[in-house]
Motif scaffolding. Structure first.
Motif, PDB file in Angstrom:
ATOM      1  N   ASP A 247      10.724   6.881   4.031  1.00  9.48           N
ATOM      2  CA  ASP A 247      11.371   6.236   5.242  1.00  9.48           C
ATOM      3  C   ASP A 247      11.827   4.802   4.820  1.00  9.48           C
ATOM      4  OD1 ASP A 247       8.802   5.224   4.729  1.00  9.48           O
ATOM      5  OD2 ASP A 247       8.122   5.337   6.848  1.00  9.48           O
ATOM      6  N   THR A 248      11.483   4.335   3.563  1.00  6.87           N
ATOM      7  CA  THR A 248      12.291   2.984   3.050  1.00  6.87           C
ATOM      8  C   THR A 248      13.075   3.354   2.051  1.00  6.87           C
ATOM      9  OG1 THR A 248       9.853   2.011   3.386  1.00  6.87           O
ATOM     10  CG2 THR A 248      11.556   0.823   2.183  1.00  6.87           C
ATOM     11  N   PRO A 249      14.510   2.846   2.114  1.00 11.86           N
ATOM     12  CA  PRO A 249      15.494   2.999   1.000  1.00 11.86           C
ATOM     13  C   PRO A 249      15.181   2.550  -0.279  1.00 11.86           C
ATOM     14  CG  PRO A 249      16.373   1.772   2.869  1.00 11.86           C
ATOM     15  CD  PRO A 249      14.990   1.770   3.423  1.00 11.86           C
ATOM     16  N   PRO A 250      14.995   3.369  -1.443  1.00  6.11           N
ATOM     17  CA  PRO A 250      14.505   2.978  -2.666  1.00  6.11           C
ATOM     18  C   PRO A 250      14.987   1.643  -3.178  1.00  6.11           C
ATOM     19  CG  PRO A 250      15.180   5.082  -2.591  1.00  6.11           C
ATOM     20  CD  PRO A 250      15.875   4.578  -1.417  1.00  6.11           C
ATOM     21  N   THR A 251      16.252   1.077  -2.713  1.00  9.79           N
ATOM     22  CA  THR A 251      16.658  -0.220  -3.212  1.00  9.79           C
ATOM     23  C   THR A 251      15.959  -1.119  -2.721  1.00  9.79           C
ATOM     24  OG1 THR A 251      18.625  -0.114  -1.532  1.00  9.79           O
ATOM     25  CG2 THR A 251      19.093   0.672  -3.962  1.00  9.79           C
ATOM     26  N   HIS A 252      15.426  -1.060  -1.487  1.00 12.13           N
ATOM     27  CA  HIS A 252      14.494  -2.249  -0.863  1.00 12.13           C
ATOM     28  C   HIS A 252      13.386  -2.360  -1.715  1.00 12.13           C
ATOM     29  CE1 HIS A 252      16.821  -1.824   3.453  1.00 12.13           C
ATOM     30  NE2 HIS A 252      17.364  -1.807   2.443  1.00 12.13           N
ATOM     31  N   VAL A 253      12.646  -1.249  -2.099  1.00 10.80           N
ATOM     32  CA  VAL A 253      11.530  -1.191  -2.729  1.00 10.80           C
ATOM     33  C   VAL A 253      11.898  -1.967  -4.198  1.00 10.80           C
ATOM     34  CG1 VAL A 253       9.424   0.068  -3.717  1.00 10.80           C
ATOM     35  CG2 VAL A 253      10.543   0.866  -1.462  1.00 10.80           C
ATOM     36  N   ALA A 254      12.652  -1.313  -4.747  1.00  9.27           N
ATOM     37  CA  ALA A 254      13.078  -2.017  -6.028  1.00  9.27           C
ATOM     38  C   ALA A 254      13.249  -3.232  -6.127  1.00  9.27           C
ATOM     39  CB  ALA A 254      14.311  -1.215  -6.818  1.00  9.27           C
ATOM     40  N   ARG A 255      13.992  -3.938  -5.167  1.00 11.51           N
ATOM     41  CA  ARG A 255      14.334  -5.540  -4.977  1.00 11.51           C
ATOM     42  C   ARG A 255      12.906  -6.229  -4.836  1.00 11.51           C
ATOM     43  NH1 ARG A 255      20.146  -6.919  -2.642  1.00 11.51           N
ATOM     44  NH2 ARG A 255      19.192  -8.980  -2.639  1.00 11.51           N
ATOM     45  N   THR A 256      11.988  -5.596  -4.129  1.00 10.71           N
ATOM     46  CA  THR A 256      10.707  -6.064  -4.067  1.00 10.71           C
ATOM     47  C   THR A 256       9.988  -6.191  -5.287  1.00 10.71           C
ATOM     48  OG1 THR A 256      10.599  -5.545  -1.609  1.00 10.71           O
ATOM     49  CG2 THR A 256       8.596  -6.027  -2.484  1.00 10.71           C
ATOM     50  N   MET A 257       9.759  -5.177  -6.026  1.00  5.51           N
ATOM     51  CA  MET A 257       9.331  -5.191  -7.276  1.00  5.51           C
ATOM     52  C   MET A 257       9.953  -6.252  -8.227  1.00  5.51           C
ATOM     53  SD  MET A 257       8.164  -1.264  -8.061  1.00  5.51           S
ATOM     54  CE  MET A 257       9.704  -0.498  -8.503  1.00  5.51           C
ATOM     55  N   MET A 258      11.241  -6.057  -8.144  1.00  4.21           N
ATOM     56  CA  MET A 258      12.163  -7.089  -8.975  1.00  4.21           C
ATOM     57  C   MET A 258      11.479  -8.532  -8.493  1.00  4.21           C
ATOM     58  SD  MET A 258      16.138  -7.815  -9.506  1.00  4.21           S
ATOM     59  CE  MET A 258      16.255  -6.105 -10.501  1.00  4.21           C
ATOM     60  N   ALA A 259      11.544  -8.817  -7.369  1.00  4.84           N
ATOM     61  CA  ALA A 259      11.048 -10.184  -6.735  1.00  4.84           C
ATOM     62  C   ALA A 259       9.484 -10.516  -7.230  1.00  4.84           C
ATOM     63  CB  ALA A 259      11.106 -10.290  -5.400  1.00  4.84           C
ATOM     64  N   GLY A 260       8.754  -9.661  -7.213  1.00  5.51           N
ATOM     65  CA  GLY A 260       7.402  -9.828  -7.929  1.00  5.51           C
ATOM     66  C   GLY A 260       7.412 -10.193  -9.118  1.00  5.51           C
ATOM     67  N   ALA A 261       8.332  -9.580 -10.200  1.00  5.33           N
ATOM     68  CA  ALA A 261       8.371  -9.849 -11.431  1.00  5.33           C
ATOM     69  C   ALA A 261       8.859 -11.094 -11.671  1.00  5.33           C
ATOM     70  CB  ALA A 261       9.102  -8.585 -12.425  1.00  5.33           C
ATOM     71  N   MET A 262       9.970 -11.329 -11.209  1.00  8.08           N
ATOM     72  CA  MET A 262      10.795 -12.802 -11.534  1.00  8.08           C
ATOM     73  C   MET A 262       9.964 -14.014 -10.666  1.00  8.08           C
ATOM     74  SD  MET A 262      14.380 -11.380  -9.994  1.00  8.08           S
ATOM     75  CE  MET A 262      15.399 -13.002 -10.080  1.00  8.08           C
ATOM     76  N   GLY A 263       9.170 -13.625  -9.766  1.00  9.94           N
ATOM     77  CA  GLY A 263       8.430 -14.799  -9.226  1.00  9.94           C
ATOM     78  C   GLY A 263       7.401 -15.053 -10.120  1.00  9.94           C
ATOM     79  N   PHE A 264       6.588 -14.047 -10.774  1.00 12.97           N
ATOM     80  CA  PHE A 264       5.504 -14.246 -11.648  1.00 12.97           C
ATOM     81  C   PHE A 264       6.083 -14.984 -12.813  1.00 12.97           C
ATOM     82  CE2 PHE A 264       2.809 -12.560 -15.211  1.00 12.97           C
ATOM     83  CZ  PHE A 264       1.457 -13.110 -14.611  1.00 12.97           C
ATOM     84  N   LEU A 265       7.207 -14.867 -13.323  1.00 10.48           N
ATOM     85  CA  LEU A 265       7.857 -15.831 -14.646  1.00 10.48           C
ATOM     86  C   LEU A 265       8.043 -17.078 -14.016  1.00 10.48           C
ATOM     87  CD1 LEU A 265      10.551 -13.395 -16.173  1.00 10.48           C
ATOM     88  CD2 LEU A 265       8.157 -14.151 -17.017  1.00 10.48           C
ATOM     89  N   ALA A 266       8.605 -17.171 -12.808  1.00  7.24           N
ATOM     90  CA  ALA A 266       8.726 -18.638 -12.622  1.00  7.24           C
ATOM     91  C   ALA A 266       7.348 -19.446 -12.230  1.00  7.24           C
ATOM     92  CB  ALA A 266       9.387 -18.553 -11.030  1.00  7.24           C
ATOM     93  N   GLN A 267       6.358 -18.561 -11.567  1.00  8.63           N
ATOM     94  CA  GLN A 267       5.021 -19.298 -11.661  1.00  8.63           C
ATOM     95  C   GLN A 267       4.421 -19.568 -13.190  1.00  8.63           C
ATOM     96  OE1 GLN A 267       2.024 -17.130  -9.265  1.00  8.63           O
ATOM     97  NE2 GLN A 267       3.459 -16.344  -7.949  1.00  8.63           N
ATOM     98  N   GLN A 268       4.940 -18.911 -14.121  1.00  9.82           N
ATOM     99  CA  GLN A 268       4.466 -19.043 -15.370  1.00  9.82           C
ATOM    100  C   GLN A 268       4.840 -20.456 -15.809  1.00  9.82           C
ATOM    101  OE1 GLN A 268       2.818 -17.141 -17.983  1.00  9.82           O
ATOM    102  NE2 GLN A 268       2.171 -15.339 -16.654  1.00  9.82           N
ATOM    103  N   ALA A 269       6.267 -20.771 -15.580  1.00 14.82           N
ATOM    104  CA  ALA A 269       6.869 -22.085 -15.986  1.00 14.82           C
ATOM    105  C   ALA A 269       6.417 -23.108 -15.139  1.00 14.82           C
ATOM    106  CB  ALA A 269       8.433 -21.891 -15.624  1.00 14.82           C
ATOM    107  N   LEU A 270       6.180 -22.865 -13.660  1.00 11.44           N
ATOM    108  CA  LEU A 270       5.513 -24.095 -12.949  1.00 11.44           C
ATOM    109  C   LEU A 270       4.081 -24.522 -12.795  1.00 11.44           C
ATOM    110  CD1 LEU A 270       7.821 -22.925  -9.921  1.00 11.44           C
ATOM    111  CD2 LEU A 270       8.054 -24.832 -11.344  1.00 11.44           C
ATOM    112  N   PHE A 271       3.368 -23.259 -13.301  1.00 12.12           N
ATOM    113  CA  PHE A 271       1.994 -23.473 -13.052  1.00 12.12           C
ATOM    114  C   PHE A 271       1.122 -23.333 -14.367  1.00 12.12           C
ATOM    115  CE2 PHE A 271       3.093 -21.694  -8.525  1.00 12.12           C
ATOM    116  CZ  PHE A 271       3.393 -23.048  -8.197  1.00 12.12           C
ATOM    117  N   GLY A 272       1.787 -22.868 -15.302  1.00 11.78           N
ATOM    118  CA  GLY A 272       0.977 -22.607 -16.489  1.00 11.78           C
ATOM    119  C   GLY A 272       0.805 -21.177 -16.884  1.00 11.78           C
ATOM    120  N   PRO A 273       0.483 -20.726 -18.298  1.00  6.14           N
ATOM    121  CA  PRO A 273       0.517 -19.289 -18.460  1.00  6.14           C
ATOM    122  C   PRO A 273      -0.637 -18.364 -17.852  1.00  6.14           C
ATOM    123  CG  PRO A 273       0.551 -20.824 -20.360  1.00  6.14           C
ATOM    124  CD  PRO A 273       0.371 -21.637 -19.156  1.00  6.14           C
TER     125      PRO A 273
END
Length: 211
Positions: A160-186
């Motif tokens: 009942d959820t469009p696959p692209t909505h879930v995919a974009r959420t997973m992408m946001a998680g990965a991108m956010g994790f990378l950003a945190q690595q840069a801002l807060f350390g490994p």
């Protein structure tokens, strides 16, 4: 004159890309000159310009390579029946990408997350780079969407959820994790894995708590 082998060509190109990535991660795109890249790689101008005409080509090649690695990881997962669940898949692919650049560090920290932040900022003023990023992210989003569709086909995820909505959420998680690595350390990818697993266990009404 000895023939230049493909191995030599690839190694020299790798040397230039890694040197440029360090320069960009350390000082940013605009504060880095081609002279900085020459110094970092310990190569002559002729040797570098034989492969890349300038900073724009260098950053485009670096971005294309990283996005290509992410795309390949999720395309591989999309072909699995069924794919690994998100808490396994996302950290696994991200961990592999980080591992390919683990030798590149700035002040003792991984260079890749810092480089990602620099690239994102540059896309706001560089339409050519922004187009390269859009093309790469569109390919990655397509692969992730096929992964979600495979989850739904296997009954692992509601339809009942469009696959692209879930995919974009997973992408946001990965991108956010990378950003945190840069801002807060490994941080190890297990942090992302544990977080995703905990979120996946949430049930409506709190029925999953203490179960």
């Amino acid at each position: 004159m000895p023939r230049v082998t493909q191995e030599h060509f690839d190694a020299r190109r790798r040397q230039i890309l890694d040197g440029a990535a360090l320069c960009f991660a350390r000082n940013g795109f605009h504060a880095t000159s081609m002279q900085d890249v020459l110094k970092e790689t310990d190569l002559s101008a002729g040797a570098v310009y034989r492969y890349f005409r300038g900073k724009e080509e260098l950053i485009a090649a670096i971005v294309g390579e990283v996005l290509g690695q992410v795309h390949e990881g999720f395309e591989e997962a999309a072909r699995s029946t069924p794919p690994p669940p998100p808490d396994v898949l996302v950290p696994s692919v991200l961990g592999r990408v980080l591992a390919t650049k683990e030798s590149l560090t700035v002040d003792g920290r991984p260079a890749l997350p810092r480089l990602v932040i620099q690239v994102w900022a540059e896309t706001l003023r560089n339409e050519e780079l922004a187009a390269t990023m859009r093309e790469g992210y569109t390919a990655v989003l397509g692969a992730w969407t096929r992964v979600v569709e495979a989850y739904q086909e296997a009954g692992m995820m509601p339809r009942d959820t469009p696959p692209t909505h879930v995919a974009r959420t997973m992408m946001a998680g990965a991108m956010g994790f990378l950003a945190q690595q840069a801002l807060f350390g490994p941080a190890p990818v297990e942090v992302l894995q544990d977080g995703l697993r905990a979120l996946m266990s949430v049930r409506d009404g709190g029925t999953g708590v203490g179960a």
